[in-house]
Write an enzyme that holds these catalytic residues in place. Structure first.
Site, PDB file in Angstrom:
ATOM      1  N   ASP A 176       0.820  -1.217   0.000  1.00 13.88           N
ATOM      2  CA  ASP A 176       0.000   0.000   0.000  1.00 13.88           C
ATOM      3  C   ASP A 176       0.854   1.267   0.000  1.00 13.88           C
ATOM      4  O   ASP A 176       2.066   1.218   0.203  1.00 13.88           O
ATOM      5  CB  ASP A 176      -0.916  -0.021   1.233  1.00 13.88           C
ATOM      6  N   GLU A 178       2.157   4.916  -4.371  1.00 12.71           N
ATOM      7  CA  GLU A 178       2.142   5.799  -5.562  1.00 12.71           C
ATOM      8  C   GLU A 178       3.471   6.541  -5.699  1.00 12.71           C
ATOM      9  O   GLU A 178       3.839   6.825  -6.847  1.00 12.71           O
ATOM     10  CB  GLU A 178       0.964   6.775  -5.458  1.00 12.71           C
ATOM     11  N   ASP A 221      -9.269   3.295  -2.209  1.00 10.63           N
ATOM     12  CA  ASP A 221     -10.208   3.797  -1.199  1.00 10.63           C
ATOM     13  C   ASP A 221     -11.510   4.323  -1.817  1.00 10.63           C
ATOM     14  O   ASP A 221     -11.728   5.538  -1.905  1.00 10.63           O
ATOM     15  CB  ASP A 221      -9.533   4.897  -0.376  1.00 10.63           C
TER      16      ASP A 221
HETATM   17  C1  GLC Z   1      -4.872   3.337   2.734  1.00 11.64           C
HETATM   18  C2  GLC Z   1      -5.374   2.057   2.061  1.00 11.64           C
HETATM   19  C3  GLC Z   1      -6.438   1.422   2.932  1.00 11.64           C
HETATM   20  C4  GLC Z   1      -5.892   1.163   4.327  1.00 11.64           C
HETATM   21  C5  GLC Z   1      -5.360   2.459   4.931  1.00 11.64           C
HETATM   22  C6  GLC Z   1      -4.669   2.230   6.265  1.00 11.64           C
HETATM   23  O1  GLC Z   1      -5.864   4.295   2.749  1.00 11.64           O
HETATM   24  O2  GLC Z   1      -5.840   2.305   0.774  1.00 11.64           O
HETATM   25  O3  GLC Z   1      -6.891   0.218   2.349  1.00 11.64           O
HETATM   26  O4  GLC Z   1      -6.904   0.651   5.129  1.00 11.64           O
HETATM   27  O5  GLC Z   1      -4.429   3.051   4.049  1.00 11.64           O
HETATM   28  O6  GLC Z   1      -3.585   1.375   6.125  1.00 11.64           O
END
Ligand code: GLC
Length: 657
Positions: free
Chosen positions: A311, A314, A424
């Site tokens: 995650d 980007e 998200d």
């Molecule tokens: C980002 C991710 C989400 C996750 C959050 C906390 O927003 O896209 O899926 O729950 O980070 O880690």
């Protein structure tokens, strides 16, 4: 290699992004379909009236991309509104199609690329670049399917997850302890709702540090992983791109000592902030740094973990140390100012724009194995190379088994190392529809193992939205309910009609022999797991405009209900089909419907599957975990076909192939 149907053009001095695996001879000049404008350094194509444009993978809006402007610039934006132009991914592959001719293009450029698809001028498609060092591929074919197959052979085979990753997964940001996780497992078990995965969000880490586990809240992690596996549940932890700056944190110390982080012009490591506070970003474009970071996943695979989600890659930036200083110094100028409408907004924007600030992406550099490149020129590769770092390490360190991996950010080429989730989204009905429209575009671009946060990530959801979304989600390879911290809890057991959820999830497990077979055929033959009707029924004009019905594999069409308070919907049948109205895997009615328009009832607990003529839908008996599915004793729903007509794909589901 000479390829008859793929032409490669080179402009400027592009880098090898790793998107393409086939070596193709370069053609001279400009693609014949396009005009090149030297002044604006852009390529344009004049549309015919009935041209449709497909592709671009994960984006906003429809399956047909005509009429909007899309910008490939991977971006952490939790507001997936239709006025946006960029999401987390860049898949620069498109097909331009009318019933007389079609062709595909792939723009292999890791910087910002703008696709103006009839936005500025409705009849003109213009491609422009922030940096024009580009490979430009043109792919010929008689049908969109043929073009997709050629494109996919150009970019290499899609990622194959372990078969258990086709089970259901529950996630939430905010499961704070092993006991929270045990509760989720227990509640699903009590209700007999099948489940194979529980996801660990950043809460499992110590101070949001990658490859650490909080020892107070998750004591004896190795035993806990084993305990859950005994319950048939895989724990799937998140890994973030940024490495926390903290003295004595071994990953940080090693990264500094090894020179593995992205650097500023003056040679110092960039300091940005994300969840852990201040971080450095590993330079995944550098093969040494990539190997170093990738090998860290072993810390978790050594204690029994078999899957991850990558995650914030980007990379998302809350702020950089440098820009924050600039903002603080500028803000002082406003302190005693009489704010008028302009200065008020300037002031507000000073703070409002500190995250993902475009200039910050120009402040740091990569060592691309000897070539120093400013980040913004290769921005869209970052998530791909983070996932490549993991994927290459899994091949080295876990050569005998498949590891689950999916990422938020991506670029073409990453599809060989992992799948994606669409980031998200919100608990909006329109985002359920968006998910429906994104799936075929993702299949085109080779991101076969993908799905959205079912029920919606941000905002408070409702029971009916989660149920309807689950009814669609059982057809997406990645099938995960995930939700943001602070939002209404949306595990299935939080709602009243838990038996409806049980029936739908059980149906998913019954469909896994079909879903896995069709998925694997799509991977191995470079075909589409999920396709728009327009690709199959080429000469049916109506199908060109249908974006809320999809083909899933070769046997079925689905027509999800995606609006609140609806107990049915209109469905267009391009050919005679057999409607199956499922309430569960062993409670459904069948009806043969003629081609044409139909209003079809579908109560909240019912979902619609249409079997194509001559095709077969195999169904397994319900199972609590993927491992328990009996692939030998299947039942078959046929329509002018015999069970033997179905070609079931089988393997052990875990060995690499
Ligand atoms: C980002 C991710 C989400 C996750 C959050 C906390 O927003 O896209 O899926 O729950 O980070 O880690």
């Amino acid at each position: 290699m000479i390829s008859n149907n793929i032409k490669k053009f080179v402009f400027g001095n592009p880098i090898n992004t790793g998107a393409v695996v086939k070596d193709i001879d370069t053609s001279v000049g400009v693609p014949k379909e396009f005009e090149y404008d030297r002044a604006t350094d852009s390529f344009s194509f004049s549309f015919e009236k009935d041209d449709a444009v497909y592709g671009l993978g994960e984006t906003v809006r429809g399956i047909n991309k005509r009429g909007w402007i899309y910008v490939s610039n991977n971006y952490d934006d939790p507001h997936h509104e239709e006025t946006k132009s960029s999401l987390y991914a860049s898949q620069n592959f498109l097909i331009i199609d009318n019933s007389k001719r079609c062709f595909g293009i792939f723009i292999d450029n890791p910087g910002t690329v703008t696709f103006d698809i009839g936005y500025t001028n409705s009849d003109l498609f213009t491609i422009s670049f922030e940096d024009n060092d580009t490979y430009f591929y043109v792919i010929d074919g008689n049908t969109p399917y043929e073009i997709v197959s050629s494109f996919r052979s150009l970019i290499g085979r899609s990622y194959i997850p372990p078969i258990w990753a086709f089970g259901f997964g529950q996630s939430r940001w905010g499961y704070e302890s092993a006991d929270d996780i045990r509760t989720v497992a227990k509640r699903y078990k009590e209700l007999n709702i099948p489940i194979d995965m529980i996801y660990l969000d950043i809460d499992y880490m110590q101070d949001f540090k990658d490859f650490t586990v909080n020892p107070e809240r998750f004591p004896d992690f190795e035993n806990f992983v084993a305990e859950m596996k005994n319950e048939g549940i895989h724990l799937v932890p998140i890994i973030d791109a940024g490495v926390k700056i903290q003295k004595d944190y071994d990953i940080y110390e090693e990264g500094v000592a090894g020179d593995y982080f992205c650097k500023k012009e003056d040679g110092s490591n960039l300091v940005a902030a994300v969840w852990p506070g201040k971080v450095h970003f590993p330079d995944f474009l550098n093969s040494k740094a990539r190997k170093w970071f990738g090998d860290k996943y072993k810390i978790l695979t050594d204690v029994g973990i078999e899957g991850f989600w990558n995650d914030m890659n980007e990379p998302a930036i809350f702020y950089t140390e440098d820009h924050l200083k600039e903002v603080f110094s500028e803000i002082k100028n406003y302190e005693n100012m009489e704010l008028d409408i302009w200065s008020f907004f300037e002031f507000k924007d000073l703070i409002g724009s500190i995250d993902n600030y475009p200039e910050d992406y120009k402040r740091f550099y990569h060592d691309f194995d000897g070539i120093k490149i400013r980040h913004d020129k290769v921005h869209n590769l970052y998530g791909f190379y983070m996932t490549r770092s993991a994927g290459e390490a899994f091949e080295r360190n876990n050569p005998d088994k498949r590891i689950l991996m999916f990422s938020r950010s991506s670029y073409t080429g990453m599809h060989r190392y992992g799948g994606i989730w669409t980031g998200d989204n919100l608990s909006w009905w329109s985002h359920l529809l968006l998910n429906i429209k994104q799936m075929p575009s993702l299949s085109m671009t080779g991101f076969l193992y993908s799905g959205a946060d079912i029920g919606g990530f941000g905002g408070n959801t409702t029971e009916d939205l989660v149920l309807r979304w689950t009814e669609f989600g059982i057809f997406t390879p990645l099938f995960r309910n995930h939700c943001a911290l602070g939002c209404r809890e949306q595990e299935m057991y939080q709602f009243e009609k838990t038996s409806d959820f049980k029936n739908i999830v059980e149906l998913r497990y019954s469909l896994i022999p079909y879903i896995y077979s069709e998925f694997m055929k799509a991977v191995l033959n470079n075909t589409m797991y999920c396709a728009p009707l327009a690709f199959e029924y080429r000469h049916d004009e109506r199908c060109k405009e249908i974006e809320d019905q999809l083909l899933i594999g070769s046997s079925i069409m689905i027509a999800p209900v995606y609006e609140q308070n609806k107990t049915g919907r209109y469905v267009y049948l391009p050919e005679e089909m057999k409607l199956i109205r499922f309430r569960s895997c062993n409670d459904y009615d069948e009806e043969v419907l003629s081609s044409g328009d139909h209003y079809v009832k579908a109560d909240l607990n019912e979902l619609l599957v249409f079997i194509r003529k001559g095709k077969v839908l195999p169904l397994a008996k319900p199972a609590r975990h993927v491992n328990d599915i009996d692939f030998e004793n299947l039942s078959y729903i046929t329509f002018d076909s015999k069970p033997d007509d179905y070609d079931l794909y089988r393997d052990d589901g875990i060995s690499r192939i």
